[in-house]
Design an enzyme around this catalytic site. Structure first.
Site, mmCIF file in Angstrom:
data_model
loop_
_atom_site.group_PDB
_atom_site.id
_atom_site.type_symbol
_atom_site.label_atom_id
_atom_site.label_comp_id
_atom_site.label_asym_id
_atom_site.label_seq_id
_atom_site.Cartn_x
_atom_site.Cartn_y
_atom_site.Cartn_z
ATOM 1 N N SER A 51 -9.131 24.856 -40.968
ATOM 2 C CA SER A 51 -9.145 24.811 -39.500
ATOM 3 C C SER A 51 -10.396 25.377 -38.849
ATOM 4 O O SER A 51 -10.550 25.278 -37.638
ATOM 5 C CB SER A 51 -7.934 25.572 -38.968
ATOM 6 N N HIS B 76 -5.741 22.311 -30.485
ATOM 7 C CA HIS B 76 -5.464 22.122 -29.060
ATOM 8 C C HIS B 76 -6.728 22.322 -28.230
ATOM 9 O O HIS B 76 -7.640 23.072 -28.631
ATOM 10 C CB HIS B 76 -4.429 23.124 -28.571
ATOM 11 N N ASN C 22 2.656 24.936 -27.866
ATOM 12 C CA ASN C 22 3.450 24.239 -28.885
ATOM 13 C C ASN C 22 3.810 22.832 -28.407
ATOM 14 O O ASN C 22 3.830 21.884 -29.178
ATOM 15 C CB ASN C 22 4.737 25.018 -29.201
ATOM 16 N N HIS D 36 -7.153 30.626 -36.541
ATOM 17 C CA HIS D 36 -8.071 29.486 -36.678
ATOM 18 C C HIS D 36 -9.406 29.736 -35.975
ATOM 19 O O HIS D 36 -9.432 29.922 -34.769
ATOM 20 C CB HIS D 36 -7.418 28.237 -36.091
ATOM 21 N N LYS E 120 3.161 30.570 -23.667
ATOM 22 C CA LYS E 120 2.580 30.165 -24.948
ATOM 23 C C LYS E 120 3.402 28.996 -25.496
ATOM 24 O O LYS E 120 2.918 27.864 -25.509
ATOM 25 C CB LYS E 120 2.536 31.330 -25.956
ATOM 26 N N SER F 256 -2.356 30.621 -24.122
ATOM 27 C CA SER F 256 -1.943 31.367 -25.321
ATOM 28 C C SER F 256 -2.786 32.614 -25.508
ATOM 29 O O SER F 256 -2.274 33.697 -25.770
ATOM 30 C CB SER F 256 -2.105 30.473 -26.558
ATOM 31 N N GLN G 125 -2.387 36.684 -25.750
ATOM 32 C CA GLN G 125 -2.862 37.487 -26.886
ATOM 33 C C GLN G 125 -3.640 38.710 -26.380
ATOM 34 O O GLN G 125 -3.442 39.831 -26.852
ATOM 35 C CB GLN G 125 -3.772 36.646 -27.810
ATOM 36 N N HIS H 273 3.105 25.218 -39.285
ATOM 37 C CA HIS H 273 2.057 26.168 -39.657
ATOM 38 C C HIS H 273 1.694 26.108 -41.137
ATOM 39 O O HIS H 273 0.505 26.129 -41.492
ATOM 40 C CB HIS H 273 2.457 27.598 -39.285
ATOM 41 N N SER I 218 -10.243 32.975 -40.590
ATOM 42 C CA SER I 218 -9.334 31.949 -40.118
ATOM 43 C C SER I 218 -7.972 32.147 -40.785
ATOM 44 O O SER I 218 -7.836 32.939 -41.705
ATOM 45 C CB SER I 218 -9.867 30.544 -40.455
ATOM 46 N N ASN J 46 4.111 34.283 -29.452
ATOM 47 C CA ASN J 46 4.614 32.901 -29.436
ATOM 48 C C ASN J 46 5.676 32.698 -28.376
ATOM 49 O O ASN J 46 5.698 31.640 -27.734
ATOM 50 C CB ASN J 46 5.194 32.523 -30.805
HETATM 51 N N1 LIG Z 1 -0.245 22.959 -35.395
HETATM 52 C C1 LIG Z 1 -0.166 23.639 -34.278
HETATM 53 O O1 LIG Z 1 -1.105 23.669 -33.460
HETATM 54 C C2 LIG Z 1 1.074 24.405 -33.976
HETATM 55 C C3 LIG Z 1 1.992 24.632 -34.985
HETATM 56 N N2 LIG Z 1 3.127 25.355 -34.732
HETATM 57 C C4 LIG Z 1 4.055 25.503 -35.862
HETATM 58 O O2 LIG Z 1 4.927 24.365 -35.831
HETATM 59 C C5 LIG Z 1 6.190 24.708 -36.408
HETATM 60 C C6 LIG Z 1 7.308 24.381 -35.416
HETATM 61 O O3 LIG Z 1 7.129 25.204 -34.289
HETATM 62 P P1 LIG Z 1 8.159 25.132 -33.056
HETATM 63 O O4 LIG Z 1 8.388 23.726 -32.642
HETATM 64 O O5 LIG Z 1 7.685 26.138 -32.080
HETATM 65 O O6 LIG Z 1 9.498 25.679 -33.746
HETATM 66 P P2 LIG Z 1 10.997 25.419 -33.249
HETATM 67 O O7 LIG Z 1 11.828 26.398 -33.992
HETATM 68 O O8 LIG Z 1 11.019 25.370 -31.769
HETATM 69 O O9 LIG Z 1 11.306 23.932 -33.737
HETATM 70 C C7 LIG Z 1 11.507 23.611 -35.081
HETATM 71 C C8 LIG Z 1 12.677 22.628 -35.093
HETATM 72 O O10 LIG Z 1 12.825 22.116 -36.409
HETATM 73 C C9 LIG Z 1 14.210 22.023 -36.695
HETATM 74 N N3 LIG Z 1 14.355 22.015 -38.151
HETATM 75 C C10 LIG Z 1 14.340 23.083 -38.996
HETATM 76 N N4 LIG Z 1 14.494 22.650 -40.267
HETATM 77 C C11 LIG Z 1 14.599 21.287 -40.220
HETATM 78 C C12 LIG Z 1 14.775 20.259 -41.190
HETATM 79 N N5 LIG Z 1 14.876 20.554 -42.486
HETATM 80 N N6 LIG Z 1 14.828 18.974 -40.761
HETATM 81 C C13 LIG Z 1 14.751 18.662 -39.449
HETATM 82 N N7 LIG Z 1 14.584 19.585 -38.470
HETATM 83 C C14 LIG Z 1 14.512 20.883 -38.872
HETATM 84 C C15 LIG Z 1 14.849 23.208 -35.991
HETATM 85 O O11 LIG Z 1 16.214 22.966 -35.720
HETATM 86 C C16 LIG Z 1 14.017 23.293 -34.719
HETATM 87 O O12 LIG Z 1 14.626 22.584 -33.666
HETATM 88 C C17 LIG Z 1 6.086 26.198 -36.774
HETATM 89 O O13 LIG Z 1 5.645 26.330 -38.108
HETATM 90 C C18 LIG Z 1 4.995 26.698 -35.833
HETATM 91 O O14 LIG Z 1 4.385 27.885 -36.318
HETATM 92 C C19 LIG Z 1 3.408 25.875 -33.485
HETATM 93 C C20 LIG Z 1 2.497 25.672 -32.452
HETATM 94 C C21 LIG Z 1 1.268 24.922 -32.610
HETATM 95 N N1 LIG Z 2 -7.822 24.938 -30.921
HETATM 96 C C1 LIG Z 2 -7.102 25.957 -31.424
HETATM 97 N N2 LIG Z 2 -7.700 27.159 -31.649
HETATM 98 C C2 LIG Z 2 -6.991 28.196 -32.147
HETATM 99 N N3 LIG Z 2 -5.674 28.155 -32.437
HETATM 100 C C3 LIG Z 2 -5.044 26.981 -32.214
HETATM 101 C C4 LIG Z 2 -5.712 25.831 -31.719
HETATM 102 N N4 LIG Z 2 -4.807 24.810 -31.625
HETATM 103 C C5 LIG Z 2 -3.617 25.314 -32.035
HETATM 104 N N5 LIG Z 2 -3.755 26.622 -32.385
HETATM 105 C C6 LIG Z 2 -2.716 27.562 -32.826
HETATM 106 O O1 LIG Z 2 -2.317 27.280 -34.164
HETATM 107 C C7 LIG Z 2 -1.072 27.986 -34.326
HETATM 108 C C8 LIG Z 2 -0.357 27.465 -35.536
HETATM 109 O O2 LIG Z 2 -1.050 27.960 -36.672
HETATM 110 C C9 LIG Z 2 -0.380 27.854 -33.026
HETATM 111 O O3 LIG Z 2 0.741 28.307 -32.777
HETATM 112 C C10 LIG Z 2 -1.406 27.510 -32.009
HETATM 113 O O4 LIG Z 2 -1.429 28.490 -30.975
#
Ligand SMILES: NC(=O)C1=CN([C@@H]2O[C@H](COP(=O)(O)OP(=O)(O)OC[C@H]3O[C@@H](n4cnc5c(N)ncnc54)[C@H](O)[C@@H]3O)[C@@H](O)[C@H]2O)C=CC1
Ligand SMILES: Nc1ncnc2c1ncn2[C@@H]1O[C@H](CO)C(=O)[C@H]1O
Length: 477
Positions: free
Chosen positions: A82, A398, A237, A54, A232, A406, A410, A347, A77, A227
């Site tokens: 993003s 974040h 997360n 991102h 991290k 994080s 990296q 993700h 990105s 990760n």
């Molecule tokens: N948007 C962001 O800034 C961030 C996004 N992510 C992404 O978020 C997602 C989750 O990451 P984490 O929490 O680290 O993974 P995790 O593996 O710790 O947690 C995912 C949870 O979802 C549960 N799960 C799986 N399938 C399911 C279903 N069908 N229904 C209900 N629960 C279900 C699993 O049992 C697990 O406990 C990943 O795609 C990761 O890459 C991670 C960090 C930051």
């Molecule tokens: N502000 C940010 N800048 C870059 N990466 C981020 C930011 N916030 C969340 N992320 C990352 O986005 C990924 C998920 O695509 C993560 O696991 C986080 O580390």
């Protein structure tokens, strides 16, 4: 020198981006410490680093840290929504350049890319000229790694298959790009894979892909799983999503969360942060889970663990955080109340069946990354960022302090690949605990935390070195 290659929304946003980057540096003590420790030695000199992560203000600080350590960097990105355009512009202009004569890092990213543009940007970030690819990759979700692996697969086969009816729209775009590449530069990806010493992967879903490739024996270069550094995933997360989920919901919808019934699908590191944030807003939070341990954790925290079907017609807000696919289906959205809010913070966008939704509804755009999908019976489902991760699509992801943890991981992982290359085989590794503890230690002073020193006797008593590592590898935090 040849003019810098780049493609961003508006290079004129650089001045604004620079101001925010300078403020972000103040909040990223880990990266600043790494710059102080290594910039003189230039340990990344000679490395060509491609980033697919991102393009935010926080990532700008990571990019300029890698460049300060001597690397030649190119960036795209890892998500079409993003990019923060002012961050991209500032990175291109650089600290010593001007809008007229940019002197920073080539960036190929803007907010609101089409899928074709997204994959073209990824391909550009992988091309250092003269047929050279990266020597190392910073990946987030594994798209850069995927492009190289698919490219090699199709070069070996001598052809690129046509998309199957079951293939996603996005995969069809990848096939089209690789088919063009196979004609224009046959053998390119095989050479790129050979020159690449490894990838450092940012996120859970990208790491899943790497372990799948390790298991299948198809990994073409070593990988470091960033990760699963404790500093991290147990921070970004968890606490990062605790901060940025509500940011995204508020900027998109401004809905009053207090009193509302909110469903968090998945109670992992991300889901835990999301549930806590929504509870903090006074919402009634319930959780869905597949794993009895995570379900028990949710229950111990006072969240009712439900099946989605149990609450789908009463809930006001749905957030997916599973890293899985088809979590919220069209059938679920058919049964939702009028103006139910649906968002994903996982993700990829496959957690919500967006393709299926678009077939049976009329899309009414409210504003960028916020749409009403209207069913025949007139009820509306309000979807954030077209099902893509809403904290980065509808807000700025974040904040800097947690991203410093994080991105210090990296940077240390990139240093590992550059300085200890011979120690890494085509497998997935995590960083050693002493580096994890170093990352945490670099962030304590800024928040006024003061560590207690172990006496020799105490260290002996609990069986750890007085200077750490303080925990065995199996410790769970
Ligand atoms: N948007 C962001 O800034 C961030 C996004 N992510 C992404 O978020 C997602 C989750 O990451 P984490 O929490 O680290 O993974 P995790 O593996 O710790 O947690 C995912 C949870 O979802 C549960 N799960 C799986 N399938 C399911 C279903 N069908 N229904 C209900 N629960 C279900 C699993 O049992 C697990 O406990 C990943 O795609 C990761 O890459 C991670 C960090 C930051
Ligand atoms: N502000 C940010 N800048 C870059 N990466 C981020 C930011 N916030 C969340 N992320 C990352 O986005 C990924 C998920 O695509 C993560 O696991 C986080 O580390």
């Amino acid at each position: 020198p040849a003019p810098l290659e780049y493609k961003v929304k508006d290079i004129g946003l650089a001045e604004w981006g620079r101001k925010e980057i300078e403020l972000a540096e103040k909040e990223m003590p880990g990266l600043m410490a790494v710059r102080r420790e290594y910039a003189r030695q230039k340990p990344l000199a000679g490395q060509r680093i491609t980033g697919s992560l991102h393009m935010t203000i926080q990532t700008a600080v990571l990019i300029e840290t890698l460049a300060d350590l001597g690397a030649d960097v190119r960036w795209a990105s890892c998500n079409i929504f993003s990019t923060q355009d002012h961050a991209a512009a500032a990175v291109v202009v650089g600290r010593g350049g001007t809008v007229e004569r940019p002197a920073g890092v080539p960036v190929f990213a803007w907010k609101g890319e089409t899928l074709e543009e997204y994959w073209e940007c990824t391909e550009r970030a992988l091309d250092f000229g003269d047929g050279k690819g990266p020597t190392q990759i910073v990946d987030d979700g594994g798209d850069a790694t995927l492009l190289i692996h698919k490219g090699v697969e199709f070069e070996k086969a001598g052809k690129v298959p046509s998309p199957k009816a079951s293939d996603s729209e996005e995969y069809a775009v990848v096939l089209k790009l690789l088919a063009k590449e196979l004609k224009a530069s046959p053998g390119r990806w095989t050479k790129v894979a050979k020159d690449c010493a490894g990838v450092t992967e940012e996120t859970t879903t990208g790491v899943h892909r790497l372990y799948d490739m390790q298991k299948a024996g198809t990994l073409l270069f070593p990988a470091i799983n960033v990760n699963d550094s404790v500093t991290k995933s147990k921070f970004d997360n968890l606490y990062g999503c605790r901060h940025s989920l509500v940011d995204g919901l508020n900027r998109a919808t401004d809905v009053m969360l207090a009193g509302k019934l909110c469903v968090v699908c998945g109670y992992g590191d991300v889901g835990k942060g999301c549930a806590q944030a929504l509870r903090g807003q006074g919402a009634r939070v319930v959780v869905t889970e597949i794993d009895p341990i995570n379900a028990l954790q949710a229950s111990m925290e006072g969240y009712q663990v439900v099946r989605l079907e149990d609450v789908v017609s009463q809930a006001d807000v749905f957030v997916t955080a599973t890293g899985n696919l088809d979590v919220i289906t069209v059938e679920h959205m058919k049964a939702m109340k009028d103006c139910a809010i649906v968002g994903n913070i996982g993700h990829f966008d496959n957690e919500i069946d967006m393709a299926g939704l678009k077939k049976v509804t009329e899309r009414v755009n409210i504003k960028p990354q916020y749409d009403a999908f209207v069913f025949e019976d007139g009820h509306r489902v309000l979807v954030l960022a077209e099902g893509r991760l809403l904290n980065l699509g509808c807000a700025t992801g974040h904040p800097s302090f947690v991203m410093s943890n994080s991105f210090t991981n990296q940077t240390l992982a990139q240093l590992e690949l550059a300085t200890n290359r011979a120690s890494y085989e085509k497998k997935v590794y995590t960083l050693p605990k002493h580096l994890d503890e170093k990352v945490a230690a670099l962030h304590l002073e800024q928040i006024g935390a003061r560590l207690t020193k172990l006496t020799k006797k105490q260290a002996a008593y609990i069986g750890v070195p007085a200077a750490g590592p303080f925990k065995p590898d199996h410790y769970r935090y």
